[in-house]
Design a protein around this motif. Structure first.
Motif, mmCIF file in Angstrom:
data_model
loop_
_atom_site.group_PDB
_atom_site.id
_atom_site.type_symbol
_atom_site.label_atom_id
_atom_site.label_comp_id
_atom_site.label_asym_id
_atom_site.label_seq_id
_atom_site.Cartn_x
_atom_site.Cartn_y
_atom_site.Cartn_z
ATOM 1 N N VAL A 130 41.817 -23.678 23.664
ATOM 2 C CA VAL A 130 43.061 -23.595 22.885
ATOM 3 C C VAL A 130 42.958 -24.639 21.788
ATOM 4 C CG1 VAL A 130 45.572 -23.820 22.888
ATOM 5 C CG2 VAL A 130 44.417 -22.876 24.893
ATOM 6 N N VAL A 145 38.659 -19.968 27.387
ATOM 7 C CA VAL A 145 39.695 -20.887 27.884
ATOM 8 C C VAL A 145 40.230 -21.770 26.746
ATOM 9 C CG1 VAL A 145 40.148 -22.756 29.546
ATOM 10 C CG2 VAL A 145 38.589 -20.910 30.162
ATOM 11 N N ARG A 186 32.055 -28.979 31.052
ATOM 12 C CA ARG A 186 31.873 -29.534 32.405
ATOM 13 C C ARG A 186 32.972 -30.541 32.732
ATOM 14 N NH1 ARG A 186 26.666 -33.608 31.566
ATOM 15 N NH2 ARG A 186 27.189 -34.217 29.438
ATOM 16 N N SER A 187 34.197 -30.234 32.277
ATOM 17 C CA SER A 187 35.304 -31.161 32.573
ATOM 18 C C SER A 187 35.760 -30.998 34.023
ATOM 19 C CB SER A 187 36.478 -30.898 31.632
ATOM 20 O OG SER A 187 37.090 -29.665 31.954
ATOM 21 N N THR A 198 47.255 -19.660 33.660
ATOM 22 C CA THR A 198 47.340 -21.033 34.163
ATOM 23 C C THR A 198 48.729 -21.276 34.761
ATOM 24 O OG1 THR A 198 45.729 -21.806 32.566
ATOM 25 C CG2 THR A 198 47.235 -23.465 33.430
ATOM 26 N N GLY A 224 36.805 -26.676 23.653
ATOM 27 C CA GLY A 224 37.734 -27.375 22.761
ATOM 28 C C GLY A 224 37.185 -27.504 21.348
ATOM 29 N N HIS A 239 26.822 -27.951 28.198
ATOM 30 C CA HIS A 239 27.661 -29.056 27.735
ATOM 31 C C HIS A 239 27.150 -29.516 26.382
ATOM 32 C CE1 HIS A 239 24.310 -31.334 29.279
ATOM 33 N NE2 HIS A 239 24.452 -30.651 30.411
ATOM 34 N N SER A 240 27.623 -30.666 25.934
ATOM 35 C CA SER A 240 27.315 -31.077 24.553
ATOM 36 C C SER A 240 25.834 -31.401 24.340
ATOM 37 C CB SER A 240 28.172 -32.281 24.157
ATOM 38 O OG SER A 240 27.849 -33.380 24.968
HETATM 39 P P1 NAP Z 1 37.194 -31.570 27.690
HETATM 40 O O1 NAP Z 1 37.573 -32.390 28.860
HETATM 41 O O2 NAP Z 1 37.234 -32.150 26.316
HETATM 42 O O3 NAP Z 1 35.713 -31.005 27.960
HETATM 43 C C1 NAP Z 1 35.033 -30.282 26.979
HETATM 44 C C2 NAP Z 1 33.659 -29.930 27.471
HETATM 45 O O4 NAP Z 1 32.998 -29.222 26.421
HETATM 46 C C3 NAP Z 1 32.786 -31.129 27.799
HETATM 47 O O5 NAP Z 1 32.089 -30.892 29.000
HETATM 48 C C4 NAP Z 1 31.824 -31.235 26.614
HETATM 49 O O6 NAP Z 1 30.527 -31.676 26.950
HETATM 50 C C5 NAP Z 1 31.726 -29.791 26.177
HETATM 51 N N1 NAP Z 1 31.393 -29.705 24.750
HETATM 52 C C6 NAP Z 1 32.002 -30.314 23.717
HETATM 53 N N2 NAP Z 1 31.420 -29.979 22.545
HETATM 54 C C7 NAP Z 1 30.405 -29.131 22.866
HETATM 55 C C8 NAP Z 1 29.458 -28.442 22.102
HETATM 56 N N3 NAP Z 1 29.396 -28.528 20.783
HETATM 57 N N4 NAP Z 1 28.571 -27.646 22.757
HETATM 58 C C9 NAP Z 1 28.629 -27.507 24.101
HETATM 59 N N5 NAP Z 1 29.521 -28.152 24.875
HETATM 60 C C10 NAP Z 1 30.405 -28.945 24.265
HETATM 61 O O7 NAP Z 1 38.091 -30.243 27.601
HETATM 62 P P2 NAP Z 1 38.819 -29.380 28.765
HETATM 63 O O8 NAP Z 1 39.992 -30.119 29.289
HETATM 64 O O9 NAP Z 1 37.808 -28.855 29.705
HETATM 65 O O10 NAP Z 1 39.371 -28.182 27.874
HETATM 66 C C11 NAP Z 1 38.506 -27.322 27.181
HETATM 67 C C12 NAP Z 1 39.318 -26.372 26.316
HETATM 68 O O11 NAP Z 1 40.158 -25.588 27.159
HETATM 69 C C13 NAP Z 1 40.269 -27.076 25.338
HETATM 70 O O12 NAP Z 1 40.381 -26.285 24.167
HETATM 71 C C14 NAP Z 1 41.594 -27.062 26.057
HETATM 72 O O13 NAP Z 1 42.713 -27.088 25.179
HETATM 73 C C15 NAP Z 1 41.511 -25.731 26.764
HETATM 74 N N6 NAP Z 1 42.347 -25.636 27.959
HETATM 75 C C16 NAP Z 1 43.099 -24.513 28.065
HETATM 76 C C17 NAP Z 1 43.876 -24.312 29.188
HETATM 77 C C18 NAP Z 1 44.661 -23.061 29.275
HETATM 78 O O14 NAP Z 1 45.556 -22.972 30.098
HETATM 79 N N7 NAP Z 1 44.351 -22.036 28.479
HETATM 80 C C19 NAP Z 1 43.911 -25.274 30.191
HETATM 81 C C20 NAP Z 1 43.097 -26.416 30.072
HETATM 82 C C21 NAP Z 1 42.309 -26.579 28.947
HETATM 83 P P3 NAP Z 1 30.203 -33.180 27.464
HETATM 84 O O15 NAP Z 1 30.644 -33.202 28.883
HETATM 85 O O16 NAP Z 1 28.750 -33.293 27.300
HETATM 86 O O17 NAP Z 1 31.001 -34.104 26.582
#
Ligand code: NAP
Length: 286
Positions: free
Chosen positions: A232, A230, A167-168, A266, A211, A190-191
């Motif tokens: 990485v 998504v 939910r970022s 992206t 992530g 979410h977490s």
């Molecule tokens: P982020 O800001 O760290 O958000 C992660 C989300 O995942 C948060 O909402 C968190 O919940 C939730 N979460 C964490 N641990 C969890 C678990 N065990 N069970 C369920 N939910 C969980 O990350 P982001 O920026 O959205 O990025 C997510 C991933 O996408 C990363 O690996 C990043 O590298 C990748 N990414 C890839 C691209 C691409 O172009 N391919 C672009 C952007 C990001 P809470 O809100 O409750 O903490």
């Protein structure tokens, strides 16, 4: 392996070809090509790779790139000043501030300084608000890339059960909103979600943006589902997603690989947004 592998590189290449075609009439009417400014604070190696890929993609399609790389110690006011300079530069249509920024800088305030018309990452409060209102302006690139992949795969979203894990502001929230606007029935996890696998296993379309390496395995995938990963995550053996690819591919109908799935999309959508921003600013519709 039962699942079809969704080739993000090929879809991204097709988007780039479309942009090249669309750039020609813009250049003719506007008398210039669109310009994308990239701002990278410091020398973080991963961020340098990402920004380098974005600059190279601009070159490939014919968008001018303007790169600024202040050192890691830059003060908040100085960085805001740099963004203000780019806001005022007529040759700059899009501004991308590479995140994350060093800890002493307030990212939200920096992003909010970007002129919403040049906000090609779609992260300013104005563009986030427009998306929330259902009238998207510039849409965040990764969520837009996910939607483009689903459209390319011919996935029927209307009425479909979609689960988004994450939910970022960058990915989870905007992709869930876009899916809702496409008339899917959307659940966001979410977490703190209880029994994550069981919720995910309801999904016709599962989008993982967490992530956490290989968090979601076969138990989280409904047979015949479409899985968009998504995530990485850098492990010793290389990059992996948030989905256990091998296990999920036994159950899903289609799945994106990591790398080579959402990542290339992206960047393609960043180019798309830059052309959209240039058209919006100059009033040239072509
Ligand atoms: P982020 O800001 O760290 O958000 C992660 C989300 O995942 C948060 O909402 C968190 O919940 C939730 N979460 C964490 N641990 C969890 C678990 N065990 N069970 C369920 N939910 C969980 O990350 P982001 O920026 O959205 O990025 C997510 C991933 O996408 C990363 O690996 C990043 O590298 C990748 N990414 C890839 C691209 C691409 O172009 N391919 C672009 C952007 C990001 P809470 O809100 O409750 O903490």
């Amino acid at each position: 392996m039962a699942a079809r592998v969704i080739d993000g590189k090929a879809v991204a290449a097709a988007v780039k070809e479309r942009i090249k075609v669309d750039l020609a009439p813009f250049e003719e009417e506007a008398g210039r090509v669109p310009g994308l400014a990239t701002v990278l604070v410091g020398e973080d190696p991963a961020s340098e790779v990402y920004v380098g890929m974005k600059i190279k993609a601009c070159e490939e399609v014919g968008i001018r790139s303007i790169h600024r790389q202040p050192d890691a110690g830059i003060r908040q006011e100085e960085l805001e000043g740099l963004v203000a300079e780019l806001n005022a530069d007529e040759a700059v249509d899009g501004i991308l501030v590479q995140l994350p920024l060093p800890d002493h800088l307030d990212s939200d305030r920096i992003v909010a300084t970007i002129d919403p018309r040049k906000d090609v990452d779609g992260l300013t409060p104005v563009n986030a608000g427009l998306l929330a209102h259902g009238t998207p302006g510039l849409t965040p690139c990764t969520p837009a890339g996910v939607m483009e992949l689903l459209a390319h795969e011919g996935v029927e979203l209307e009425g479909a059960e979609v689960v988004v894990v994450g939910r970022s502001k960058l990915v989870g929230v905007p992709v869930a909103r876009l899916l809702l606007l496409a008339n899917a029935t959307v659940t966001t996890c979410h977490s703190r979600t209880r029994d994550l696998d069981a919720v995910c296993a309801r999904a016709d379309v599962l989008v993982a943006a967490v992530g956490v390496p290989r968090l979601l395995g076969a138990a989280a995938v409904k047979p015949g589902a479409v899985v968009i990963d998504v995530g990485v995550n850098r492990l010793e053996g290389g990059l992996v997603g948030d989905v256990d690819f091998e296990a999920a591919a036994e159950v899903a109908a289609a799945i994106t690989p990591v790398p080579g799935g959402v990542g290339p999309m992206t960047i393609a959508m960043l180019l798309h947004n830059t052309l959209q921003a240039a058209r919006g600013r100059t009033g040239h519709s072509s």
